[in-house]
Design a protein around this motif. Structure first.
Motif, PDB file in Angstrom:
ATOM      1  N   ASP A 180       0.829  -1.206   0.000  1.00  0.00           N
ATOM      2  CA  ASP A 180       0.000   0.000   0.000  1.00  0.00           C
ATOM      3  C   ASP A 180       0.865   1.258   0.000  1.00  0.00           C
ATOM      4  O   ASP A 180       0.579   2.231  -0.717  1.00  0.00           O
ATOM      5  CB  ASP A 180      -0.924   0.014   1.224  1.00  0.00           C
ATOM      6  CG  ASP A 180      -2.030  -1.037   1.136  1.00  0.00           C
ATOM      7  OD1 ASP A 180      -2.306  -1.509   0.013  1.00  0.00           O
ATOM      8  OD2 ASP A 180      -2.581  -1.404   2.193  1.00  0.00           O
ATOM      9  N   LEU A 181       1.936   1.243   0.806  1.00  0.00           N
ATOM     10  CA  LEU A 181       2.827   2.397   0.846  1.00  0.00           C
ATOM     11  C   LEU A 181       3.522   2.611  -0.494  1.00  0.00           C
ATOM     12  O   LEU A 181       3.644   3.738  -0.982  1.00  0.00           O
ATOM     13  CB  LEU A 181       3.892   2.200   1.940  1.00  0.00           C
ATOM     14  CG  LEU A 181       3.601   2.718   3.348  1.00  0.00           C
ATOM     15  CD1 LEU A 181       4.808   2.488   4.248  1.00  0.00           C
ATOM     16  CD2 LEU A 181       3.238   4.202   3.330  1.00  0.00           C
ATOM     17  N   ILE A 182       3.986   1.519  -1.091  1.00  0.00           N
ATOM     18  CA  ILE A 182       4.696   1.619  -2.373  1.00  0.00           C
ATOM     19  C   ILE A 182       3.751   2.118  -3.465  1.00  0.00           C
ATOM     20  O   ILE A 182       4.117   2.986  -4.275  1.00  0.00           O
ATOM     21  CB  ILE A 182       5.317   0.262  -2.758  1.00  0.00           C
ATOM     22  CG1 ILE A 182       6.380  -0.144  -1.737  1.00  0.00           C
ATOM     23  CG2 ILE A 182       5.936   0.319  -4.153  1.00  0.00           C
ATOM     24  CD1 ILE A 182       6.848  -1.585  -1.870  1.00  0.00           C
ATOM     25  N   ASN A 183       2.541   1.608  -3.477  1.00  0.00           N
ATOM     26  CA  ASN A 183       1.584   1.996  -4.516  1.00  0.00           C
ATOM     27  C   ASN A 183       1.197   3.470  -4.419  1.00  0.00           C
ATOM     28  O   ASN A 183       0.893   4.113  -5.435  1.00  0.00           O
ATOM     29  CB  ASN A 183       0.328   1.120  -4.426  1.00  0.00           C
ATOM     30  CG  ASN A 183       0.566  -0.286  -4.948  1.00  0.00           C
ATOM     31  OD1 ASN A 183       1.407  -0.497  -5.828  1.00  0.00           O
ATOM     32  ND2 ASN A 183      -0.163  -1.256  -4.421  1.00  0.00           N
ATOM     33  N   SER A 184       1.215   4.023  -3.222  1.00  0.00           N
ATOM     34  CA  SER A 184       0.812   5.420  -3.049  1.00  0.00           C
ATOM     35  C   SER A 184       1.973   6.399  -3.220  1.00  0.00           C
ATOM     36  O   SER A 184       1.756   7.605  -3.352  1.00  0.00           O
ATOM     37  CB  SER A 184       0.171   5.614  -1.670  1.00  0.00           C
ATOM     38  OG  SER A 184       1.096   5.321  -0.647  1.00  0.00           O
ATOM     39  N   ALA A 242      10.393  11.035   5.758  1.00  0.00           N
ATOM     40  CA  ALA A 242       9.695  10.163   4.811  1.00  0.00           C
ATOM     41  C   ALA A 242       9.367   8.833   5.466  1.00  0.00           C
ATOM     42  O   ALA A 242      10.151   8.317   6.272  1.00  0.00           O
ATOM     43  CB  ALA A 242      10.568   9.929   3.571  1.00  0.00           C
ATOM     44  N   PRO A 243       8.215   8.234   5.147  1.00  0.00           N
ATOM     45  CA  PRO A 243       7.921   6.890   5.655  1.00  0.00           C
ATOM     46  C   PRO A 243       8.948   5.900   5.096  1.00  0.00           C
ATOM     47  O   PRO A 243       9.550   6.139   4.045  1.00  0.00           O
ATOM     48  CB  PRO A 243       6.515   6.600   5.124  1.00  0.00           C
ATOM     49  CG  PRO A 243       6.337   7.519   3.963  1.00  0.00           C
ATOM     50  CD  PRO A 243       7.147   8.741   4.265  1.00  0.00           C
ATOM     51  N   ALA A 244       9.130   4.800   5.815  1.00  0.00           N
ATOM     52  CA  ALA A 244      10.159   3.845   5.406  1.00  0.00           C
ATOM     53  C   ALA A 244       9.675   2.416   5.570  1.00  0.00           C
ATOM     54  O   ALA A 244       8.971   2.079   6.537  1.00  0.00           O
ATOM     55  CB  ALA A 244      11.431   4.052   6.222  1.00  0.00           C
ATOM     56  N   ILE A 245      10.074   1.591   4.602  1.00  0.00           N
ATOM     57  CA  ILE A 245       9.907   0.140   4.688  1.00  0.00           C
ATOM     58  C   ILE A 245      11.305  -0.444   4.837  1.00  0.00           C
ATOM     59  O   ILE A 245      12.173  -0.190   4.013  1.00  0.00           O
ATOM     60  CB  ILE A 245       9.247  -0.424   3.411  1.00  0.00           C
ATOM     61  CG1 ILE A 245       7.874   0.200   3.202  1.00  0.00           C
ATOM     62  CG2 ILE A 245       9.163  -1.949   3.471  1.00  0.00           C
ATOM     63  CD1 ILE A 245       7.312  -0.043   1.795  1.00  0.00           C
ATOM     64  N   GLN A 246      11.528  -1.185   5.904  1.00  0.00           N
ATOM     65  CA  GLN A 246      12.846  -1.802   6.096  1.00  0.00           C
ATOM     66  C   GLN A 246      12.709  -3.318   6.081  1.00  0.00           C
ATOM     67  O   GLN A 246      11.931  -3.897   6.841  1.00  0.00           O
ATOM     68  CB  GLN A 246      13.487  -1.346   7.407  1.00  0.00           C
ATOM     69  CG  GLN A 246      14.923  -1.852   7.552  1.00  0.00           C
ATOM     70  CD  GLN A 246      15.663  -1.235   8.721  1.00  0.00           C
ATOM     71  OE1 GLN A 246      15.141  -0.394   9.434  1.00  0.00           O
ATOM     72  NE2 GLN A 246      16.911  -1.671   8.934  1.00  0.00           N
ATOM     73  N   ALA A 276      12.900  11.971  -1.770  1.00  0.00           N
ATOM     74  CA  ALA A 276      12.134  10.736  -1.593  1.00  0.00           C
ATOM     75  C   ALA A 276      10.891  10.953  -0.735  1.00  0.00           C
ATOM     76  O   ALA A 276      10.947  11.613   0.303  1.00  0.00           O
ATOM     77  CB  ALA A 276      13.020   9.671  -0.964  1.00  0.00           C
ATOM     78  N   ASP A 277       9.779  10.375  -1.202  1.00  0.00           N
ATOM     79  CA  ASP A 277       8.583  10.360  -0.354  1.00  0.00           C
ATOM     80  C   ASP A 277       8.331   8.966   0.225  1.00  0.00           C
ATOM     81  O   ASP A 277       7.352   8.750   0.934  1.00  0.00           O
ATOM     82  CB  ASP A 277       7.355  10.875  -1.102  1.00  0.00           C
ATOM     83  CG  ASP A 277       6.935   9.998  -2.263  1.00  0.00           C
ATOM     84  OD1 ASP A 277       7.603   8.965  -2.518  1.00  0.00           O
ATOM     85  OD2 ASP A 277       5.941  10.342  -2.941  1.00  0.00           O
ATOM     86  N   LEU A 278       9.234   8.029  -0.087  1.00  0.00           N
ATOM     87  CA  LEU A 278       9.219   6.705   0.531  1.00  0.00           C
ATOM     88  C   LEU A 278      10.634   6.135   0.449  1.00  0.00           C
ATOM     89  O   LEU A 278      11.245   6.117  -0.627  1.00  0.00           O
ATOM     90  CB  LEU A 278       8.246   5.759  -0.180  1.00  0.00           C
ATOM     91  CG  LEU A 278       8.257   4.313   0.324  1.00  0.00           C
ATOM     92  CD1 LEU A 278       7.786   4.236   1.772  1.00  0.00           C
ATOM     93  CD2 LEU A 278       7.414   3.406  -0.565  1.00  0.00           C
ATOM     94  N   LEU A 279      11.152   5.686   1.567  1.00  0.00           N
ATOM     95  CA  LEU A 279      12.470   5.069   1.619  1.00  0.00           C
ATOM     96  C   LEU A 279      12.298   3.570   1.817  1.00  0.00           C
ATOM     97  O   LEU A 279      11.624   3.129   2.758  1.00  0.00           O
ATOM     98  CB  LEU A 279      13.287   5.663   2.776  1.00  0.00           C
ATOM     99  CG  LEU A 279      14.655   5.023   3.056  1.00  0.00           C
ATOM    100  CD1 LEU A 279      15.575   5.135   1.849  1.00  0.00           C
ATOM    101  CD2 LEU A 279      15.288   5.663   4.288  1.00  0.00           C
ATOM    102  N   ILE A 280      12.905   2.778   0.921  1.00  0.00           N
ATOM    103  CA  ILE A 280      12.864   1.326   1.042  1.00  0.00           C
ATOM    104  C   ILE A 280      14.281   0.846   1.358  1.00  0.00           C
ATOM    105  O   ILE A 280      15.172   0.923   0.514  1.00  0.00           O
ATOM    106  CB  ILE A 280      12.346   0.665  -0.258  1.00  0.00           C
ATOM    107  CG1 ILE A 280      10.951   1.195  -0.601  1.00  0.00           C
ATOM    108  CG2 ILE A 280      12.332  -0.857  -0.116  1.00  0.00           C
ATOM    109  CD1 ILE A 280      10.453   0.781  -1.968  1.00  0.00           C
ATOM    110  N   LYS A 332       1.579  -2.147  -8.281  1.00  0.00           N
ATOM    111  CA  LYS A 332       1.018  -1.533  -9.488  1.00  0.00           C
ATOM    112  C   LYS A 332       2.095  -0.793 -10.279  1.00  0.00           C
ATOM    113  O   LYS A 332       3.050  -0.282  -9.696  1.00  0.00           O
ATOM    114  CB  LYS A 332      -0.093  -0.550  -9.102  1.00  0.00           C
ATOM    115  CG  LYS A 332      -1.276  -1.186  -8.384  1.00  0.00           C
ATOM    116  CD  LYS A 332      -2.253  -0.123  -7.915  1.00  0.00           C
ATOM    117  CE  LYS A 332      -3.397  -0.743  -7.116  1.00  0.00           C
ATOM    118  NZ  LYS A 332      -4.315   0.305  -6.585  1.00  0.00           N
ATOM    119  N   PRO A 333       1.958  -0.697 -11.590  1.00  0.00           N
ATOM    120  CA  PRO A 333       2.932   0.060 -12.414  1.00  0.00           C
ATOM    121  C   PRO A 333       2.980   1.521 -11.989  1.00  0.00           C
ATOM    122  O   PRO A 333       1.996   2.086 -11.514  1.00  0.00           O
ATOM    123  CB  PRO A 333       2.367  -0.087 -13.833  1.00  0.00           C
ATOM    124  CG  PRO A 333       1.483  -1.289 -13.788  1.00  0.00           C
ATOM    125  CD  PRO A 333       0.908  -1.327 -12.404  1.00  0.00           C
TER     126      PRO A 333
END
Length: 534
Positions: free
Chosen positions: A197-201, A287-291, A267-271, A325-326
């Motif tokens: 969900d985070l990545i898609n947004s 920025a929100p982050a997925i680790q 960045a608006d999302l850090l992975i 999603k693309p």
């Protein structure tokens, strides 16, 4: 089992664990074990001139192969010398076994000659730290030590009085086996869905990848391509993440590139993919982050993770590829334009002709002769900065003392690289400060016919410390180094030495060293250039 010496069981078990060489220096508290090694054809004893070299080489072996690196020392001074290399293994999270001698078992605790309280000395560095009390314990404790080194990714210390190695025992009912079962760690479904969900947004996602990408590089790159995300590699993952990949922006931080720095700001999302990147100032403000990391303890350790995924990276990337999603490539295209301009600037700097040899010229010429699949052993200092910026790796393996950042790691790494991969090209990039810390072990490479190429960037100073002193507003002090003719040192050791003071001489030296079949040192006198002005 038949009666035989405990030391013979040790060699048998080391072979079961696929350990085929040990770094060490013989001495009076390991001589009984040396006798067992003398009889053994399948374990090669590599005699180093300083135990620190042995421990650093063992750590480098583990970094390169993923297999246990083994070193050995006597009690007292030899054990003390191991410490730096063992800390390198601990901080870079690789499995190493150190077999450390101790005074005779009937003298332990009497403050005898060369006796130290080794258990206390190794307490902080070790993931396993035990003194063997009886010869009967030795085989099982060896298995426990190696298994713990693999399980906890660090150095295991086995302290053994030498008389125990020569004691005959019956090993009739083993408690342990020479086996480590690697766990398969998989993500929770709800964590994957929240991350998706985070990545898609996100409109400007950025991936920061590290050494944890090992074994998952293809999936990581496919994921980056799918979500049109700029990709930044932590410096220890150089060579693992191809520098030439179109999404790759370079490295971050003091060793980094301007494009990497700029995309991270936007960045608006850090992975965070397989890295616990510690330099908070170079990461986004909020920025929100997925680790994603195999070690739950590092998730959220240096950056506040919004979603933590405790898992191996490959299955997570595969799931994302199938479920994300693309995305638009607007952010990626702008980032690539910045990266292309940066690369053009670096190319101009490397092509620029100057009377005196410059560090970027050295990197360009090393790049020219660098073979596919080569091992690059990098030392610590300003040479690290030049290599990070100018040297491009694709499928080569690079090793460096990343976390403890110890100078002098380049030569041991090259020795370990050639022993691990005898058919591959091995090049070490070292500063004059780093090489002079352990140059006595160049003779080790000569002794064992290891045709490594040592390239020394010689500016007669500790340049990185000079830069740091200036940045603090202080006047540089005690950073000049008395010059050493390193080419003559190489010749005195029985290797080949070259001196290069301009680009033409460097080209010739590299070509001859590459064509040769002996350990070689190229003493490259480079102009003193402030890295920050480039």
């Amino acid at each position: 089992m038949f009666d035989k010496k405990a030391g013979a069981y040790v060699t048998d078990l080391l072979k079961e664990w696929k350990a085929d060489h040990i770094y060490g220096m013989p001495g009076d508290s390991i001589n009984e074990f040396m006798e067992e090694l003398r009889k053994e054809d399948d374990i090669r004893f590599i005699q180093i001139r300083h135990e620190e070299t042995g421990a650093l080489a063992a750590a480098a072996h583990a970094k390169l192969t993923g297999k246990i690196g083994v070193c050995m020392s006597i009690a007292g001074p030899g054990a003390v010398h191991l410490q730096n290399g063992l800390y390198d293994a601990k901080k870079d999270k690789v499995p190493v076994l150190a077999i450390v001698g101790q005074v005779s078992s009937d003298l332990v605790g009497t403050d005898n000659f060369q006796e130290l309280k080794l258990e206390s000395m190794f307490e902080q560095v070790a993931v396993y730290n035990r003194r063997v009390q009886t010869a009967e314990q030795l085989p099982d404790m060896l298995n426990q030590a190696i298994r713990t080194a693999y399980a906890e990714n660090g150095p295991a210390i086995l302290i053994v009085s030498d008389d125990l190695f020569s004691t005959k025992i019956k090993y009739e009912k083993p408690m342990t086996s020479a086996l480590y079962s690697q766990p398969n760690i998989r993500a929770a479904a709800e964590d994957l869905e929240k991350a998706a969900d985070l990545i898609n947004s996100a409109k400007k996602p950025v991936i920061l990848a590290g050494k944890g990408a090992k074994g998952a590089v293809a999936e990581l790159l496919m994921f980056a391509e799918e979500i049109k995300a700029p990709l930044i590699a932590s410096f220890p993952s150089k060579g693992l993440i191809p520098d030439e990949h179109p999404n790759h922006m370079g490295h971050l931080g003091q060793l980094g590139t301007e494009p990497a720095k700029e995309v991270m700001k936007e960045a608006d999302l850090l992975i965070l993919a397989g890295t616990a990147y510690p330099y908070r100032d170079y990461l986004p403000n909020d920025a929100p982050a997925i680790q994603i990391d195999i070690d739950p303890a590092v998730i959220g350790k240096y950056y506040p993770a919004t979603i933590g995924i405790a898992s191996e990276l490959e299955p997570v990337m595969a799931w994302f590829i199938d479920n994300i999603k693309p995305k638009s490539d607007d952010f990626l295209k702008k980032s690539q334009e910045k990266r292309d301009k940066w690369d053009e600037k670096l190319g101009q700097e490397m092509a620029k002709e100057t009377e005196q040899l410059q560090p970027q010229h050295v990197m360009a010429e090393v790049q020219r002769i660098l073979a596919p699949g080569a091992v690059v052993s990098l030392d610590v200092g300003s040479v690290t900065l030049w290599s990070a910026r100018y040297l491009k790796l694709t499928d080569q393996k690079m090793i460096v003392s990343a976390w403890i950042a110890t100078m002098g790691c380049g030569l041991p790494g090259a020795i370990a690289g050639k022993l691990a991969y005898p058919d591959k090209q091995v090049i070490a990039l070292i500063g004059d400060g780093g090489f002079s810390m352990g140059m006595q072990d160049f003779v080790t490479a000569v002794k064992y016919d290891l045709p490594i190429i040592i390239v020394i960037l010689n500016n007669q100073k500790i340049q990185l410390i000079e830069t740091e002193q200036k940045e603090m507003g202080n006047k540089p002090t005690n950073i000049e180094l008395a010059n050493i003719d390193f080419a003559m040192i190489a010749e005195a050791c029985g290797g080949i030495g070259y001196t290069a003071k301009n680009r033409h001489e460097l080209k010739e030296a590299l070509d001859m060293a590459k064509a040769g079949n002996k350990a070689a040192v190229i003493d490259a006198y480079v102009e003193d250039i402030d890295f920050e002005t480039m």
